[in-house]
Design a protein around this motif. Structure first.
Motif, PDB file in Angstrom:
ATOM      1  N   ILE A 236      19.265  -4.770  52.256  1.00  0.00           N
ATOM      2  CA  ILE A 236      19.475  -6.370  52.603  1.00  0.00           C
ATOM      3  C   ILE A 236      18.865  -6.935  51.531  1.00  0.00           C
ATOM      4  O   ILE A 236      19.439  -7.931  51.073  1.00  0.00           O
ATOM      5  N   MET A 237      17.593  -6.833  51.161  1.00  0.00           N
ATOM      6  CA  MET A 237      17.278  -7.465  49.980  1.00  0.00           C
ATOM      7  C   MET A 237      17.806  -7.281  48.923  1.00  0.00           C
ATOM      8  O   MET A 237      18.083  -8.350  47.961  1.00  0.00           O
ATOM      9  N   LEU A 238      18.003  -6.108  48.286  1.00  0.00           N
ATOM     10  CA  LEU A 238      18.745  -5.854  46.773  1.00  0.00           C
ATOM     11  C   LEU A 238      19.960  -6.618  46.924  1.00  0.00           C
ATOM     12  O   LEU A 238      20.627  -7.257  45.883  1.00  0.00           O
ATOM     13  N   ALA A 239      21.014  -6.455  48.118  1.00  0.00           N
ATOM     14  CA  ALA A 239      22.261  -6.797  48.145  1.00  0.00           C
ATOM     15  C   ALA A 239      22.223  -8.375  48.166  1.00  0.00           C
ATOM     16  O   ALA A 239      23.245  -8.953  47.427  1.00  0.00           O
TER      17      ALA A 239
ATOM     18  N   LEU B 123      24.303  -5.972  44.086  1.00  0.00           N
ATOM     19  CA  LEU B 123      25.192  -5.123  44.846  1.00  0.00           C
ATOM     20  C   LEU B 123      25.181  -3.685  44.809  1.00  0.00           C
ATOM     21  O   LEU B 123      24.817  -2.682  45.846  1.00  0.00           O
ATOM     22  N   LEU B 124      25.262  -3.139  43.630  1.00  0.00           N
ATOM     23  CA  LEU B 124      25.079  -1.884  43.350  1.00  0.00           C
ATOM     24  C   LEU B 124      23.912  -1.148  43.477  1.00  0.00           C
ATOM     25  O   LEU B 124      23.854   0.009  43.540  1.00  0.00           O
ATOM     26  N   SER B 125      22.780  -1.782  42.958  1.00  0.00           N
ATOM     27  CA  SER B 125      21.421  -1.403  43.237  1.00  0.00           C
ATOM     28  C   SER B 125      21.139  -1.139  44.702  1.00  0.00           C
ATOM     29  O   SER B 125      20.285  -0.244  45.048  1.00  0.00           O
ATOM     30  N   SER B 126      21.809  -1.976  45.611  1.00  0.00           N
ATOM     31  CA  SER B 126      21.545  -1.719  47.252  1.00  0.00           C
ATOM     32  C   SER B 126      22.431  -0.583  47.689  1.00  0.00           C
ATOM     33  O   SER B 126      21.994   0.023  48.687  1.00  0.00           O
ATOM     34  N   LEU B 127      23.521  -0.106  47.032  1.00  0.00           N
ATOM     35  CA  LEU B 127      24.195   0.748  47.567  1.00  0.00           C
ATOM     36  C   LEU B 127      23.749   2.059  47.706  1.00  0.00           C
ATOM     37  O   LEU B 127      23.781   2.692  48.832  1.00  0.00           O
ATOM     38  N   PRO B 128      22.807   2.613  46.894  1.00  0.00           N
ATOM     39  CA  PRO B 128      22.090   3.919  47.076  1.00  0.00           C
ATOM     40  C   PRO B 128      21.187   3.792  48.411  1.00  0.00           C
ATOM     41  O   PRO B 128      21.021   4.950  48.979  1.00  0.00           O
ATOM     42  N   TYR B 129      20.679   2.714  48.571  1.00  0.00           N
ATOM     43  CA  TYR B 129      19.457   2.683  49.813  1.00  0.00           C
ATOM     44  C   TYR B 129      20.519   2.572  51.054  1.00  0.00           C
ATOM     45  O   TYR B 129      20.262   2.757  52.141  1.00  0.00           O
ATOM     46  N   LEU B 130      21.661   1.895  51.005  1.00  0.00           N
ATOM     47  CA  LEU B 130      22.582   1.902  52.133  1.00  0.00           C
ATOM     48  C   LEU B 130      23.138   3.376  52.543  1.00  0.00           C
ATOM     49  O   LEU B 130      23.032   3.957  53.600  1.00  0.00           O
TER      50      LEU B 130
ATOM     51  N   VAL C 169      26.689   5.199  38.757  1.00  0.00           N
ATOM     52  CA  VAL C 169      26.403   4.813  40.097  1.00  0.00           C
ATOM     53  C   VAL C 169      26.407   5.991  40.988  1.00  0.00           C
ATOM     54  O   VAL C 169      25.522   5.970  42.042  1.00  0.00           O
ATOM     55  N   ALA C 170      27.326   6.806  40.814  1.00  0.00           N
ATOM     56  CA  ALA C 170      27.613   7.993  41.966  1.00  0.00           C
ATOM     57  C   ALA C 170      26.425   8.928  41.735  1.00  0.00           C
ATOM     58  O   ALA C 170      25.616   9.256  42.901  1.00  0.00           O
ATOM     59  N   LEU C 171      25.744   9.148  40.683  1.00  0.00           N
ATOM     60  CA  LEU C 171      24.724   9.995  40.426  1.00  0.00           C
ATOM     61  C   LEU C 171      23.323   9.259  41.134  1.00  0.00           C
ATOM     62  O   LEU C 171      22.288   9.877  41.770  1.00  0.00           O
ATOM     63  N   LEU C 172      23.042   7.964  40.911  1.00  0.00           N
ATOM     64  CA  LEU C 172      22.156   7.233  41.538  1.00  0.00           C
ATOM     65  C   LEU C 172      22.057   7.292  42.994  1.00  0.00           C
ATOM     66  O   LEU C 172      21.134   7.201  43.537  1.00  0.00           O
ATOM     67  N   THR C 173      23.256   7.022  43.334  1.00  0.00           N
ATOM     68  CA  THR C 173      23.601   6.893  44.943  1.00  0.00           C
ATOM     69  C   THR C 173      23.022   8.369  45.493  1.00  0.00           C
ATOM     70  O   THR C 173      22.345   8.156  46.525  1.00  0.00           O
ATOM     71  N   THR C 174      23.397   9.316  44.937  1.00  0.00           N
ATOM     72  CA  THR C 174      23.117  10.816  45.405  1.00  0.00           C
ATOM     73  C   THR C 174      21.437  10.949  45.377  1.00  0.00           C
ATOM     74  O   THR C 174      20.844  11.601  46.143  1.00  0.00           O
TER      75      THR C 174
ATOM     76  N   VAL D  44      19.389   8.879  45.173  1.00  0.00           N
ATOM     77  CA  VAL D  44      18.306   7.932  46.303  1.00  0.00           C
ATOM     78  C   VAL D  44      19.147   8.277  47.802  1.00  0.00           C
ATOM     79  O   VAL D  44      18.183   8.272  48.643  1.00  0.00           O
ATOM     80  N   GLY D  45      20.141   8.422  48.096  1.00  0.00           N
ATOM     81  CA  GLY D  45      20.638   8.804  49.415  1.00  0.00           C
ATOM     82  C   GLY D  45      20.341   9.925  50.017  1.00  0.00           C
ATOM     83  O   GLY D  45      19.744   9.836  51.182  1.00  0.00           O
ATOM     84  N   ILE D  46      20.446  10.995  49.540  1.00  0.00           N
ATOM     85  CA  ILE D  46      20.081  12.269  49.965  1.00  0.00           C
ATOM     86  C   ILE D  46      18.425  12.387  50.051  1.00  0.00           C
ATOM     87  O   ILE D  46      17.997  13.279  50.907  1.00  0.00           O
ATOM     88  N   ASN D  47      17.739  11.389  49.243  1.00  0.00           N
ATOM     89  CA  ASN D  47      16.209  11.540  49.525  1.00  0.00           C
ATOM     90  C   ASN D  47      16.123  11.231  51.173  1.00  0.00           C
ATOM     91  O   ASN D  47      14.874  11.594  51.451  1.00  0.00           O
TER      92      ASN D  47
END
Length: 474
Positions: free
Chosen positions: A167-170, A286-293, A351-356, A358-361
């Motif tokens: 929410i904050m990053l987005a 928006l893209l910074s928030s995607l991994p945390y989503l 972005v895909a690698l950053l999302t992976t 953070v997301g899988i974490n």
């Protein structure tokens, strides 16, 4: 009568209300932590055409500002666990987020009056106040979460951290580009925190025993699951046993390695996206928030799977903790190694690698994150204070090291070093956890307030603890 752990209290209950409140509490807490990560990009952007203050801060100064929150944060971790145990976690959370939220509202004024010096001082005090949050939350979970629901309720609470980050990053990019400018980032997050403290004051509770609205059925279900512990006893912390426990050491190392990678990415990702990927602040946010989503969504997927595997006896609790911790640290490790070799301009792949990464974490919430309660529910708050204190020293060092490595924030080769270091620490931390980690209740969990009680305890058949005699059939 001790109830089997598979028995369920019917429907939604007060424990779910507490979980929801803690979820939103951590949402606010993380919004207040990460608001500066995007705001600082706008605060130093001299090309922005608006009337708000702009500051001439180099990469080293920005790194110091971003890490200063943790200077205070580590100080109150261990005292917080002790205080939560003695005076109750409800009041600690109330004051913690109340103070931090008020200071967030004051951030633009402090920046205007004193520049980086006053902002650093303010962030240190915010860190001091937020140091009570995780130990208090773990103390509450140890009292509210039945054993059969520990993975789910614990994950649902801590998923608030990702939700707040998202929410904050987005929203930060839009706020910074709007008429309220970057100060609006701090006003909005601070106001949300103040609103939460009001809700927590009226509806939060220290334990099922002290909550006036809980049903007898739900209270019996929770306390039977946790072993009907004697709340009248004053618990004395077995410091030596905790600090010399191999599973506790493994848990601490895992927590430290997680924090290094997590906070490296969280604090530096907006800068990486702006300087390497050449994204404007709106796209950046928006893209910074995607991994945390993705991290938030996956936490909701992993948690019921973990509880299902444990409760159906497909996996032991220890095997499940190690499996999910491995998923949560070694898959992101691979993503970071891949990110180190992404050619400049390959935005989608980066972005895909950053999302992976953070997301899988989020799988670590079913690994080390809930392991404190597995090992010693009576001391979960203090243990969280200890590991979180150590882990957040990594949160201080990581951004500072990035500042030393990055002489040119637009150079992908220098960022490669940052990703190598984080990947190596992820590998080491999980290796220690799967080698030394445990998930059974440790002998030092049992309260031992004085010598008299020690003698009584020794006289019990087989020296079993109250908790260990409870029915913990999976």
């Amino acid at each position: 009568m001790v109830r089997n752990r598979r028995d369920e209290a019917s429907g939604l209950g007060v424990r779910h209300v507490q979980t929801l409140l803690l979820f939103f509490g951590l949402t606010v807490a993380y919004a207040l932590r990460v608001n500066l990560s995007v705001a600082i990009v706008a605060m130093v952007d001299k090309g922005s055409k608006n009337d708000f203050d702009h500051f001439d801060w180099n990469e080293q100064t920005k790194s110091v500002i971003l890490s200063s929150f943790f200077w205070g944060y580590v100080v109150t971790q261990i005292p917080a666990g002790q205080l939560a145990q003695r005076v109750g976690a409800k009041v600690l959370l109330l004051f913690s987020l109340g103070i931090c939220s008020t200071l967030a509202v004051l951030t633009p004024l402090f920046a205007h009056l004193g520049g980086d010096k006053l902002v650093i001082a303010l962030r240190i005090v915010q860190g001091l106040s937020q140091g009570f949050i995780f130990p208090s939350t773990h103390t509450l979970l140890s009292k509210w979460a039945p054993v059969s629901e520990r993975g789910r309720l614990g994950t649902y609470c801590y998923a608030g951290a990702q939700f707040g980050t998202v929410i904050m990053l987005a929203s930060s990019g839009f706020l910074a580009s709007s008429s309220v400018g970057w100060p609006g980032i701090f006003y909005v997050s601070g106001a949300a925190g103040i609103a939460w403290t009001v809700a927590w004051f009226f509806f939060g509770g220290n334990s099922p025993v002290e909550h006036g609205s809980i049903s007898a059925e739900e209270r019996d279900f929770i306390e039977s699951s946790l072993g009907n512990q004697d709340h009248s006893k004053k618990i004395v912390t077995p410091w030596k046993a905790i600090f010399t426990s191999a599973p506790m050491i493994a848990l601490t190392v895992a927590h430290c390695s997680h924090n290094w990678g997590f906070w490296t990415l969280l604090t530096e990702m907006p800068t990486f996206m702006k300087n390497v990927l050449d994204l404007d602040i709106k796209s950046n946010a928006l893209l910074s928030s995607l991994p945390y989503l993705v991290m938030w969504v996956l936490s909701m997927v992993f948690s019921p799977i973990s509880d299902f595997l444990i409760n159906r006896q497909y996996l032991s609790r220890e095997t499940s903790r190690k499996l999910f911790n491995t998923i949560g640290l070694w898959i992101p490790m691979g993503a970071l190694l891949g990110l180190a070799f992404v050619p400049k301009g390959e935005i989608d792949l980066a972005v895909a690698l950053l999302t992976t990464a953070v997301g899988i974490n989020s799988a670590t919430y079913l690994g080390f994150q809930v392991n404190h309660i597995d090992l010693a529910p009576n001391h979960a708050g203090t243990m969280m204070g200890i590991t979180n204190c150590a882990a957040n020293i990594m949160s201080i060092i990581a951004p500072l090291l990035v500042g030393l490595v990055l002489h040119d924030a637009t150079d992908p080769v220098q960022w490669r070093t940052v990703f190598y270091i984080a990947a190596g620490i992820y590998f080491f931390g999980n290796l220690v956890f799967i080698t030394l980690g445990k998930a059974d209740i440790q002998p030092w969990n049992e309260p031992r307030p004085d010598k008299k009680d020690d003698d009584t305890e020794a006289a019990r058949p087989n020296n079993q603890s109250t908790t260990e005699r409870a029915d913990y059939v999976d």
